[in-house]
Scaffold this active site. Sequence first.
Site, PDB file in Angstrom:
ATOM      1  N   SER A 213      55.134  34.790 -43.532  1.00  0.00           N
ATOM      2  CA  SER A 213      54.090  35.595 -42.806  1.00  0.00           C
ATOM      3  C   SER A 213      52.702  34.699 -42.843  1.00  0.00           C
ATOM      4  O   SER A 213      52.921  33.541 -43.230  1.00  0.00           O
ATOM      5  CB  SER A 213      53.550  37.143 -43.028  1.00  0.00           C
ATOM      6  OG  SER A 213      53.116  37.771 -42.093  1.00  0.00           O
ATOM      7  N   ASN A 214      51.470  35.348 -42.574  1.00  0.00           N
ATOM      8  CA  ASN A 214      50.294  34.619 -42.445  1.00  0.00           C
ATOM      9  C   ASN A 214      49.257  35.660 -43.068  1.00  0.00           C
ATOM     10  O   ASN A 214      49.517  36.734 -43.235  1.00  0.00           O
ATOM     11  CB  ASN A 214      49.972  34.018 -41.117  1.00  0.00           C
ATOM     12  CG  ASN A 214      49.824  34.843 -40.121  1.00  0.00           C
ATOM     13  OD1 ASN A 214      49.250  35.667 -39.903  1.00  0.00           O
ATOM     14  ND2 ASN A 214      50.909  34.698 -39.140  1.00  0.00           N
TER      15      ASN A 214
END
Length: 406
Positions: A213-214
């Site tokens: 993810s981020n």
Amino acid sequence: MSTLAGKKILLGVTGSIAAYKSALLIRLLVKSGAEVQVLMTQAAKDFITPLTLATLAKRPVFSEFTSSGGQGEGQWNNHVELALWADLMVIAPASAHTLAKLAHGFCDDLLSAVYLSAKCPVFLAPAMDLDMYRHPSTLDNLRRLESFGNRLIQAEHGELASGLVGEGRLAEPEHIVADLERHFAHRPIFRHKQVLITAGPTQEPIDPVRFISNHSSGKMGYAIARAFAQAGADVTLVSGPSVQPLPDPAIRRISVHSAQQMYEATAAEFSKAQIVVLAAAVADYTPLHPEEQKIKKKESVFALEMTKTIDIAATLGQQKRPDQITVGFALETNNELDNAVSKLRAKNFDLIVLNSLRDPGAGFGHDTNKITVIDKDERIYEFELKSKDKVAADLLNLVQEQLSMV
């Protein structure tokens, strides 16, 4: 800044067990910058004291046509002046008895006299037990009051004082405030416009317990969704995993996890929207073969084969109609302006919002942002660092300009 800042609000409190919520409602209104003048019926005093509400509103509470003066002289609480003073009147809770009086013009107390004198918008938030709320006479009174131009804040479903569960519960104070904010933020150009917004990160599964993810929190996209909803638009928010609360009760939220899910949800809504804001931080790559079982730690080096995700902005940009406005986001770390302009052209955006991670207080996780916006004619609009709500307001103004040219 809330659209309630500086607004003069008359709050009518009537005889209902839900009157205790008026204390929180006053607190939220004052916190939003509004001036609040409370009017109480005599029955309301059985449920909450005038002193409590006066302390929170920082103004005396009125319930009679006259108040005792300091020297024993009576002071007239002029119902006409009170009505003219207000930018908006809201009666919350509005009991079945008060609704019946107002619907038929009975005027035997200060609250009903102010209501009949009001030239400002009036909002009514009913609160009563389930069977009372469903009774034909109550429903007829509500229809009658709406036909006069009053705005109804629907009672909510939940547990009632009687122990029954159903409609009749006073709308939560946060929901009432959101309705009032939306009223003052309405812009005719956005009224009932279909707006599609993406927000937050995506999560690309590696195995059942891990993902890629981020750092996106969703704060910017949620602020934009709130701004459009308050301006009168019908907003659909496609959100990746985020802890952000629903920014406005009128917003329809579709929750997704992966880039593919975000594409499918956004593509399904795209043709209905006149305005599309793609603010989500979507993964560019996803694991090619996610494992069905948890990967055990064995080798010192672990390689993960990745494949490109679908480019949502580019795909939708090819389908874009002339009457649609699309807005993209570009988060860059170098060659910011050149990269943003290239993305603007390649993905057929009308506007692109550029963030640089080199700007302190901008980017992921912050409550503030600093943006540069480029339009399709490559005109550049630069803004200073400000709260994400104010950034959303700036973006709304630029979209409004684009909309006026369609």
